[in-house]
Design a protein around this motif. Structure first.
Motif, PDB file in Angstrom:
ATOM      1  N   TYR A 168      27.633 -25.553  24.163  1.00  0.00           N
ATOM      2  CA  TYR A 168      26.934 -26.592  24.915  1.00  0.00           C
ATOM      3  C   TYR A 168      25.429 -26.393  24.716  1.00  0.00           C
ATOM      4  CZ  TYR A 168      31.543 -26.987  27.038  1.00  0.00           C
ATOM      5  OH  TYR A 168      32.894 -27.140  27.233  1.00  0.00           O
ATOM      6  N   ARG A 169      24.782 -27.395  24.127  1.00  0.00           N
ATOM      7  CA  ARG A 169      23.356 -27.297  23.812  1.00  0.00           C
ATOM      8  C   ARG A 169      22.542 -27.961  24.921  1.00  0.00           C
ATOM      9  NH1 ARG A 169      22.549 -25.096  18.904  1.00  0.00           N
ATOM     10  NH2 ARG A 169      24.421 -24.954  17.582  1.00  0.00           N
ATOM     11  N   VAL A 170      21.794 -27.121  25.623  1.00  0.00           N
ATOM     12  CA  VAL A 170      20.992 -27.589  26.754  1.00  0.00           C
ATOM     13  C   VAL A 170      19.583 -27.851  26.224  1.00  0.00           C
ATOM     14  CG1 VAL A 170      20.227 -27.062  29.091  1.00  0.00           C
ATOM     15  CG2 VAL A 170      22.406 -26.161  28.256  1.00  0.00           C
ATOM     16  N   VAL A 171      19.330 -29.081  25.784  1.00  0.00           N
ATOM     17  CA  VAL A 171      18.072 -29.403  25.107  1.00  0.00           C
ATOM     18  C   VAL A 171      17.260 -30.477  25.813  1.00  0.00           C
ATOM     19  CG1 VAL A 171      18.935 -28.673  22.863  1.00  0.00           C
ATOM     20  CG2 VAL A 171      19.263 -31.030  23.587  1.00  0.00           C
ATOM     21  N   GLU A 172      17.883 -31.278  26.646  1.00  0.00           N
ATOM     22  CA  GLU A 172      17.166 -32.356  27.328  1.00  0.00           C
ATOM     23  C   GLU A 172      16.539 -31.856  28.623  1.00  0.00           C
ATOM     24  OE1 GLU A 172      16.516 -35.416  26.254  1.00  0.00           O
ATOM     25  OE2 GLU A 172      17.445 -34.861  24.362  1.00  0.00           O
ATOM     26  N   GLN A 173      17.318 -31.170  29.423  1.00  0.00           N
ATOM     27  CA  GLN A 173      16.831 -30.606  30.673  1.00  0.00           C
ATOM     28  C   GLN A 173      17.774 -29.501  31.116  1.00  0.00           C
ATOM     29  OE1 GLN A 173      16.961 -33.351  33.968  1.00  0.00           O
ATOM     30  NE2 GLN A 173      18.829 -34.320  33.263  1.00  0.00           N
ATOM     31  N   ALA A 174      17.232 -28.588  31.891  1.00  0.00           N
ATOM     32  CA  ALA A 174      18.063 -27.500  32.391  1.00  0.00           C
ATOM     33  C   ALA A 174      19.078 -28.023  33.402  1.00  0.00           C
ATOM     34  CB  ALA A 174      17.185 -26.435  33.042  1.00  0.00           C
ATOM     35  N   ILE A 175      20.167 -27.288  33.549  1.00  0.00           N
ATOM     36  CA  ILE A 175      21.167 -27.620  34.561  1.00  0.00           C
ATOM     37  C   ILE A 175      20.669 -27.110  35.909  1.00  0.00           C
ATOM     38  CG2 ILE A 175      23.530 -27.219  35.335  1.00  0.00           C
ATOM     39  CD1 ILE A 175      24.270 -26.735  32.378  1.00  0.00           C
ATOM     40  N   VAL A 176      20.549 -27.989  36.866  1.00  0.00           N
ATOM     41  CA  VAL A 176      20.180 -27.594  38.221  1.00  0.00           C
ATOM     42  C   VAL A 176      21.477 -27.406  39.003  1.00  0.00           C
ATOM     43  CG1 VAL A 176      18.968 -28.209  40.326  1.00  0.00           C
ATOM     44  CG2 VAL A 176      18.019 -28.863  38.093  1.00  0.00           C
ATOM     45  N   PRO A 177      21.820 -26.173  39.357  1.00  0.00           N
ATOM     46  CA  PRO A 177      23.105 -25.959  40.035  1.00  0.00           C
ATOM     47  C   PRO A 177      23.081 -26.500  41.460  1.00  0.00           C
ATOM     48  CG  PRO A 177      21.854 -23.929  39.960  1.00  0.00           C
ATOM     49  CD  PRO A 177      21.076 -24.923  39.152  1.00  0.00           C
ATOM     50  N   GLY A 178      24.258 -26.820  41.961  1.00  0.00           N
ATOM     51  CA  GLY A 178      24.379 -27.283  43.331  1.00  0.00           C
ATOM     52  C   GLY A 178      24.507 -26.127  44.293  1.00  0.00           C
ATOM     53  N   ALA A 179      24.097 -26.334  45.513  1.00  0.00           N
ATOM     54  CA  ALA A 179      24.193 -25.296  46.532  1.00  0.00           C
ATOM     55  C   ALA A 179      25.654 -24.979  46.823  1.00  0.00           C
ATOM     56  CB  ALA A 179      23.484 -25.750  47.800  1.00  0.00           C
ATOM     57  N   TYR A 180      26.021 -23.704  46.707  1.00  0.00           N
ATOM     58  CA  TYR A 180      27.371 -23.216  46.942  1.00  0.00           C
ATOM     59  C   TYR A 180      28.379 -23.938  46.050  1.00  0.00           C
ATOM     60  CZ  TYR A 180      25.235 -20.777  50.779  1.00  0.00           C
ATOM     61  OH  TYR A 180      24.415 -19.959  51.519  1.00  0.00           O
ATOM     62  N   VAL A 181      27.953 -24.212  44.811  1.00  0.00           N
ATOM     63  CA  VAL A 181      28.834 -24.779  43.792  1.00  0.00           C
ATOM     64  C   VAL A 181      29.097 -23.706  42.748  1.00  0.00           C
ATOM     65  CG1 VAL A 181      29.061 -26.509  41.974  1.00  0.00           C
ATOM     66  CG2 VAL A 181      28.045 -27.128  44.186  1.00  0.00           C
ATOM     67  N   THR A 182      30.325 -23.625  42.268  1.00  0.00           N
ATOM     68  CA  THR A 182      30.740 -22.620  41.292  1.00  0.00           C
ATOM     69  C   THR A 182      30.791 -23.225  39.894  1.00  0.00           C
ATOM     70  OG1 THR A 182      32.054 -21.441  42.954  1.00  0.00           O
ATOM     71  CG2 THR A 182      32.603 -21.048  40.640  1.00  0.00           C
ATOM     72  N   TYR A 183      30.283 -22.489  38.899  1.00  0.00           N
ATOM     73  CA  TYR A 183      30.298 -22.913  37.496  1.00  0.00           C
ATOM     74  C   TYR A 183      31.048 -21.847  36.708  1.00  0.00           C
ATOM     75  CZ  TYR A 183      26.712 -26.103  39.142  1.00  0.00           C
ATOM     76  OH  TYR A 183      26.030 -27.079  39.845  1.00  0.00           O
ATOM     77  N   SER A 184      32.164 -22.266  36.072  1.00  0.00           N
ATOM     78  CA  SER A 184      33.008 -21.296  35.392  1.00  0.00           C
ATOM     79  C   SER A 184      33.643 -21.940  34.152  1.00  0.00           C
ATOM     80  CB  SER A 184      34.079 -20.770  36.352  1.00  0.00           C
ATOM     81  OG  SER A 184      34.776 -19.682  35.791  1.00  0.00           O
ATOM     82  N   ALA A 185      34.705 -21.326  33.635  1.00  0.00           N
ATOM     83  CA  ALA A 185      35.323 -21.745  32.373  1.00  0.00           C
ATOM     84  C   ALA A 185      36.799 -22.064  32.580  1.00  0.00           C
ATOM     85  CB  ALA A 185      35.167 -20.645  31.331  1.00  0.00           C
ATOM     86  N   TYR A 186      37.340 -22.911  31.686  1.00  0.00           N
ATOM     87  CA  TYR A 186      38.777 -23.179  31.705  1.00  0.00           C
ATOM     88  C   TYR A 186      39.301 -23.169  30.268  1.00  0.00           C
ATOM     89  CZ  TYR A 186      38.222 -28.044  30.027  1.00  0.00           C
ATOM     90  OH  TYR A 186      37.952 -29.168  29.278  1.00  0.00           O
ATOM     91  N   GLY A 187      40.605 -23.087  30.144  1.00  0.00           N
ATOM     92  CA  GLY A 187      41.222 -23.083  28.828  1.00  0.00           C
ATOM     93  C   GLY A 187      41.401 -21.680  28.287  1.00  0.00           C
ATOM     94  N   GLU A 188      41.604 -21.586  26.970  1.00  0.00           N
ATOM     95  CA  GLU A 188      41.841 -20.310  26.301  1.00  0.00           C
ATOM     96  C   GLU A 188      40.722 -20.032  25.317  1.00  0.00           C
ATOM     97  OE1 GLU A 188      44.285 -18.315  27.130  1.00  0.00           O
ATOM     98  OE2 GLU A 188      45.083 -19.758  28.582  1.00  0.00           O
TER      99      GLU A 188
END
Length: 858
Positions: free
Chosen positions: A447-467
């Motif tokens: 995932y190429r973050v080139v336009e703007q940074a990801i602003v995380p949400g308060a008490y939101v979880t960011y993780s992975a799925y799949g294999e």
């Protein structure tokens, strides 16, 4: 000698004897290896009035005696503080606020990090309180009254009071001389205090001396005292490195012998060992005794064991020694705080291993290999639940993203993922994301973050799925491994080829090829109004063999006075320059920022030039990552968590970025776990003047997470500026607790950096079970931070109420393993420190003083 106030000196005793393991030493400590003697510092605080009784092993009383108590007075026993239970990351999680009304569970699964095997060194002898060899004929009060009546300096009187406190025989203090038998009795008590297991050995040695009834000269007393210290060994045999200089300053006459040779037996004629800060060297007994006497100095009074006569600068070797002088000598040896003592006082019950001992080091390297694979291959364990536990569960809606997704999808399942991750910041502001929600990214994707940074949400979880492998987040705009991405800019008859990248970028921090198999080295230049000024940028000197240039950094820059062309600048293959526009340049200038009206639109842009003599890099390599933001993009990090609470980042991979994750002092409750950080780059930030200076700054922290109640656990960092940086410099901001545990950092600039400029701004600081290996060996050393495994506080304050540093493994660093203030009250427990035998172990920031690894073993 001028008299000194007893109260002023009593605090020195508290400090030198380890009342608090890491409080500032106010007295003399041996100097760093610069052959400069140190001076005792007179303390300014006042002690309590009554000395503490019942001294524990290896310690003198915690409070110096300040006068003679009443005969009927009984000192109050010292109160034993209740043990403080170390906080765990699980406790921190359960104490954090949940976004829902449901209660928070009180337990979490144990860390997935592999326990580190322990290599145990042989423990040093543990001293016990000295039993009085004969019943005391006088009461303690009477002894003290007698001591106070002696015609000595006030500090000497108080050292004698200390000797009485710790059990040295002092009943004969008024004797004008001391015999060999009487000194042997005194030294028996000394050996019993320092090394009970050596008493039997000591009592069998030097029988002629032990039976002698003749009065001793001062030099004979120095010699037998030295032999007793040699028998004990360890900290008691160590002398300061300025012993030669101090000894040479006396008026000793070397033309005649000072010893009564038949008292010592055959050993007096043999070469013996004298241990000092330069290593183990051979000396005759006479030399060894002389240097030992000038290699120990009471941290309490600043006197040598057998004090020299200050009128003629003489040791008075032929003079008879008094009983009181002999007692003072032993007391001063006990009160001497050497580098060996400082290391063990500061770092506690740690294990120390020389890096050259590859067999002893290998189990830790094997454990690091296992931990690396576990972190890289960790599975997603975030599950939905009715109860929110940061880092374990989510309670709201789950959203899914994939580079193969479609923005017309609802994103509510792995089968219908969205594609554009840029929408995440919009969701954070428009209310789509709510506390308790989770966002999952497909594994095996980039995932190429080139336009703007990801602003995380308060008490939101960011993780992975799949294999498969963790999803990768990068700030490089593209894989530039295509021929059309590179234009031949210059070529000469020698085969030199310089290529121009087809994108103009902001200041470019790095170019990495084939996922780190190869990288290009930046040629640093200085921005001026007249153009880019060439620099000589060299790695700075570092501490080796006790030598370190004060004030130097890990790199030095000097202007060449030349404005070189691109082809002149790139003198080596696989080097590059980033030449952003200097139009309208004013100082100070921030290359990361350009304000367009009221909005930050990023820095100036310009071309990037790469020397690659082998040919078009787009034809040679399958992956090329050029790390620099495009024009008009105000982007410094992947996750911009400024002023965001409670976010969780789990099982993501960050590569080819400037700052993967950064927050600030207003955040709280962040959890960053099971992530990998690799090939982070640095770029120019704040340029303060047109003249080159080492004071300019380069931006590029790895995890910059200044949050209240943060947890950073089970992450892997490789070829980054650091594992994490954490600081608090804002008044009135309570930072709560901070836990860093179970992580592995390899080949970075530094490991963990925790800085607090305000007193007790943190409640607890816990660095636990981290492995930090080979700091200062990162590919990008173009910054001016010093290379340490752990840096804790550069300001001389107690920045956390409780600091726990336990079960960590630190292996190798160009500068030192630990940088800290000697005054810092930190609890070091069960750590393993591996450093080259001639390398630096600790840098004491508040004393500008180095402590060397070799002092551990001598």
């Amino acid at each position: 000698m001028p008299r000194r106030n007893s109260k002023l000196f009593a605090i020195v005793l508290c400090i030198c004897l380890g009342l608090c393991a890491c409080q500032t030493s106010q007295g003399d400590s041996p100097a760093t290896p610069t052959n400069q003697p140190t001076e005792a510092v007179v303390p300014t605080t006042e002690p309590t009035e009554e000395p503490t009784k019942n001294v524990t092993p290896m310690e003198a009383p915690t409070v110096a005696p300040t006068g003679v108590p009443e005969a009927t007075a009984t000192p109050e026993p010292t109160a034993t503080p209740e043990p403080t239970e170390a906080i765990t990351s699980e406790q921190m999680i359960t104490d954090a606020p949940a976004p829902t009304d449901t209660p928070v569970p009180t337990e979490t699964p144990a860390s997935t990090a592999t326990p580190v095997p322990v290599v145990t060194l042989a423990p040093t002898s543990t001293p016990t309180p000295i039993p009085s060899p004969t019943p005391a004929p006088m009461s303690s009060a009477e002894l003290r009254t007698m001591i106070k009546s002696l015609p000595y300096e006030e500090t000497w009187i108080e050292e004698l009071l200390l000797a009485e406190e710790i059990g040295l025989p002092v009943e004969k203090l008024e004797q004008e001389t001391v015999s060999g038998a009487e000194l042997a009795e005194l030294l028996d008590a000394f050996v019993g205090y320092a090394a009970p297991d050596k008493v039997a050995e000591w009592k069998k040695a030097y029988p002629k001396y032990r039976s002698s009834k003749d009065s001793l000269t001062r030099f004979d007393a120095m010699a037998i005292t030295y032999l007793a210290a040699r028998t004990i060994g360890g900290r008691w045999a160590v002398v300061a490195e300025d012993c030669y200089e101090a000894a040479s300053a006396t008026n000793q006459n070397w033309d005649e012998s000072y010893l009564t040779w038949d008292l010592y037996g055959d050993e007096a004629y043999e070469m013996i060992y004298c241990v000092d800060d330069y290593g183990t060297v051979n000396h005759w007994l006479e030399n060894g005794a002389f240097y030992y006497n000038f290699g120990r100095k009471s941290t309490y009074s600043g006197e040598y064991p057998y004090a020299r006569d200050k009128a003629d600068n003489s040791i008075r070797g032929r003079d008879k020694v008094t009983y009181a002088e002999a007692v003072l000598a032993v007391a001063r040896i006990i009160l001497t705080r050497t580098e060996y003592d400082l290391i063990h006082d500061v770092l506690g019950d740690s294990t120390f291993i020389k890096q050259e001992d590859t067999k002893a080091v290998q189990p830790y390297l094997d454990a690091a290999d296992k931990r690396r694979e576990e972190i890289r291959n960790s599975k997603t364990e975030i599950v939905k639940s009715d109860k929110f536990i940061r880092g374990e569960t989510y309670t709201g809606t789950a959203y899914y993203f994939s580079t193969d997704g479609d923005d017309d999808n609802d994103g509510l399942s792995p089968e219908t993922p969205k594609k554009d991750i840029g929408v995440l910041s919009v969701w954070q502001y428009d209310g789509t994301l709510q506390p308790g929600d989770a966002v999952f990214f497909e594994r095996g994707k980039t995932y190429r973050v080139v336009e703007q940074a990801i602003v995380p949400g308060a008490y939101v979880t960011y993780s992975a799925y799949g294999e498969g492998a963790k999803p990768v987040f990068t700030m490089a705009a593209e894989n530039a491994a295509y021929p059309e991405c590179w234009e031949l800019y210059y070529e000469d008859a020698t085969g030199k080829k310089i290529w121009k990248y087809n994108r103009n970028l902001q200041d470019t921090g790095g170019i990495i090829f084939n996922e780190g198999e190869v990288y290009a080295t930046r040629v640093w230049e200085w921005p001026t109004k007249d153009g880019w000024l060439a620099l000589d940028f060299t790695e700075g000197e570092r501490p080796v063999d006790g030598v370190y240039p004060d004030g130097a950094t890990n790199a030095s820059i000097v202007s060449t006075g030349e404005y070189r062309s691109v082809e002149e600048a790139l003198t080596e293959d696989m080097t590059f320059v980033s030449r952003v526009s200097l139009e309208g340049l004013t100082y100070p200038v921030q290359f990361c920022w350009k304000w367009d009206g009221e909005q930050n639109s990023g820095g100036e842009v310009g071309p990037v030039y790469l020397r690659c003599d082998a040919g078009n890099p787009g034809e040679i390599y399958y992956d090329i990552e050029v790390v620099g933001a495009s024009e008009g993009k105000a982007i410094q990090s992947v996750f911009d968590a400024w002023n965001v609470e409670g976010y969780v980042i789990d099982n993501l991979s960050f590569k080819y970025v400037l700052c993967p994750i950064w927050g600030n002092n207003n955040d709280k409750d962040a959890v960053i776990q099971n992530c990998t950080f690799e090939w982070q780059v640095c770029r120019m930030h704040n340029i303060i003047s047109e003249e080159p200076t080492e004071g300019y700054s380069i931006i590029g922290d790895n995890i910059y997470c200044a949050t209240n109640n943060a947890i950073i656990r089970n992450n892997y960092a490789y070829q980054c500026s650091n594992l994490c940086t954490f600081e608090n410099t804002e008044a009135g901001v309570s930072m709560g607790n901070y836990v860093v545990e179970g992580n592995l950092a390899e080949n970075c600039g530094e490991g963990i950096r925790v800085i607090g400029a305000l007193e007790n701004s943190f409640d607890k600081m816990i660095l636990r079970d981290n492995m930090i290996i080979d700091m200062g060996t990162t590919y990008s050393l173009n910054c001016f931070e010093r290379f340490y495994a752990i840096t804790i506080c550069t300001d001389p304050v107690q920045f956390a109420k409780e600091i726990i540093i336990e079960d960590n493994v630190c292996i190798g660093s160009k500068y030192g393993l630990i940088s800290m203030n000697e005054s810092l009250d930190a609890d070091f427990k069960n750590n393993v420190f591996v450093q080259k035998g001639n390398g630096a172990l600790i840098y004491l920031y508040d004393k500008f003083r180095w402590v060397w690894m070799k002092n551990v073993f001598e």
